[in-house]
Motif scaffolding. Structure first.
Motif, PDB file in Angstrom:
ATOM      1  N   GLY A  17      41.936  34.088  44.215  1.00  0.00           N
ATOM      2  CA  GLY A  17      40.841  34.602  45.045  1.00  0.00           C
ATOM      3  C   GLY A  17      40.170  35.810  44.432  1.00  0.00           C
ATOM      4  N   GLY A  18      40.332  35.964  43.121  1.00  0.00           N
ATOM      5  CA  GLY A  18      39.745  37.108  42.435  1.00  0.00           C
ATOM      6  C   GLY A  18      40.696  38.287  42.433  1.00  0.00           C
ATOM      7  N   THR A  19      40.151  39.419  42.052  1.00  0.00           N
ATOM      8  CA  THR A  19      40.978  40.623  41.988  1.00  0.00           C
ATOM      9  C   THR A  19      40.326  41.765  42.761  1.00  0.00           C
ATOM     10  N   LEU A  20      41.135  42.756  43.011  1.00  0.00           N
ATOM     11  CA  LEU A  20      40.689  43.977  43.673  1.00  0.00           C
ATOM     12  C   LEU A  20      40.917  45.146  42.719  1.00  0.00           C
ATOM     13  N   THR A  21      40.083  46.135  42.819  1.00  0.00           N
ATOM     14  CA  THR A  21      40.309  47.370  42.074  1.00  0.00           C
ATOM     15  C   THR A  21      41.429  48.146  42.763  1.00  0.00           C
ATOM     16  N   ALA A  22      41.935  49.154  42.088  1.00  0.00           N
ATOM     17  CA  ALA A  22      42.989  49.980  42.690  1.00  0.00           C
ATOM     18  C   ALA A  22      42.523  50.610  44.011  1.00  0.00           C
ATOM     19  N   PRO A  23      41.310  51.206  44.090  1.00  0.00           N
ATOM     20  CA  PRO A  23      40.885  51.767  45.380  1.00  0.00           C
ATOM     21  C   PRO A  23      40.765  50.716  46.483  1.00  0.00           C
ATOM     22  N   GLU A  24      40.282  49.515  46.128  1.00  0.00           N
ATOM     23  CA  GLU A  24      40.160  48.449  47.135  1.00  0.00           C
ATOM     24  C   GLU A  24      41.530  48.003  47.628  1.00  0.00           C
ATOM     25  N   ALA A  25      42.463  47.788  46.697  1.00  0.00           N
ATOM     26  CA  ALA A  25      43.808  47.360  47.073  1.00  0.00           C
ATOM     27  C   ALA A  25      44.515  48.437  47.893  1.00  0.00           C
ATOM     28  N   ALA A  26      44.378  49.688  47.488  1.00  0.00           N
ATOM     29  CA  ALA A  26      45.003  50.794  48.233  1.00  0.00           C
ATOM     30  C   ALA A  26      44.461  50.845  49.660  1.00  0.00           C
ATOM     31  N   ARG A  27      43.158  50.672  49.806  1.00  0.00           N
ATOM     32  CA  ARG A  27      42.541  50.693  51.136  1.00  0.00           C
ATOM     33  C   ARG A  27      43.106  49.571  52.013  1.00  0.00           C
ATOM     34  N   MET A  28      43.272  48.363  51.437  1.00  0.00           N
ATOM     35  CA  MET A  28      43.829  47.247  52.213  1.00  0.00           C
ATOM     36  C   MET A  28      45.276  47.510  52.619  1.00  0.00           C
ATOM     37  N   LEU A  29      45.995  48.254  51.787  1.00  0.00           N
ATOM     38  CA  LEU A  29      47.386  48.594  52.114  1.00  0.00           C
ATOM     39  C   LEU A  29      47.491  49.810  53.019  1.00  0.00           C
ATOM     40  N   GLY A  30      46.362  50.477  53.241  1.00  0.00           N
ATOM     41  CA  GLY A  30      46.377  51.674  54.076  1.00  0.00           C
ATOM     42  C   GLY A  30      47.073  52.830  53.386  1.00  0.00           C
ATOM     43  N   THR A  31      46.910  52.909  52.076  1.00  0.00           N
ATOM     44  CA  THR A  31      47.579  53.956  51.306  1.00  0.00           C
ATOM     45  C   THR A  31      46.610  54.518  50.275  1.00  0.00           C
ATOM     46  N   ASP A  32      47.133  55.296  49.344  1.00  0.00           N
ATOM     47  CA  ASP A  32      46.291  55.858  48.289  1.00  0.00           C
ATOM     48  C   ASP A  32      46.610  55.189  46.954  1.00  0.00           C
ATOM     49  N   VAL A  33      45.784  55.452  45.959  1.00  0.00           N
ATOM     50  CA  VAL A  33      45.933  54.823  44.656  1.00  0.00           C
ATOM     51  C   VAL A  33      47.248  55.210  43.994  1.00  0.00           C
TER      52      VAL A  33
END
Length: 121
Positions: A15-31
């Motif tokens: 389904g593609g990839t996410l950048t570190a900021p995008e992935a962190a946001r989805m996890l509710g955390t920081d980079v």
């Protein structure tokens, strides 16, 4: 198939990839915490020419797919590309479903057991 083609196919299936900021946001955390998870091999982080990317399939709006971190930590294979291929490939032990699909259906125990065996001597 060339390695680049195999990787492109895996990224499409993921389904593609996410950048570190995008992935962190989805996890509710920081980079920084996201990078720590990657270092602990609790999330798949792919080295790409533009930097590190996170396969979208491992995250949901509510965070990480349930059981994925435990499965990844159990797996003897360390290559992030091989881990992604395993995650997205159908397995007869799961009725032909891919481990990511099985996790989404709640089959966490079965997937963790498969992960422990994947690549083991």
């Amino acid at each position: 198939m060339r390695t680049e083609d195999i990787k492109a196919d895996l990224l499409r299936k993921a389904g593609g990839t996410l950048t570190a900021p995008e992935a962190a946001r989805m996890l509710g955390t920081d980079v920084v915490t996201l990078q720590e998870l990657a270092a602990e091999e609790a999330i798949i982080a792919l080295p790409l020419p533009g930097g590190t990317a996170y396969p979208a399939c491992q995250l949901e709006i509510s965070g990480m797919v349930t059981g994925l971190s435990e499965a990844l930590r159990s797996m003897p294979i360390r290559s992030p590309w091989m881990r992604l291929e395993w995650l997205l490939s159908g397995d007869p032990a799961l009725g032909g479903a891919a481990p990511i699909e099985a996790l989404r259906r709640g089959n966490v125990t079965e997937v963790i057991q498969l992960a422990r065996l994947h690549g083991a001597g």
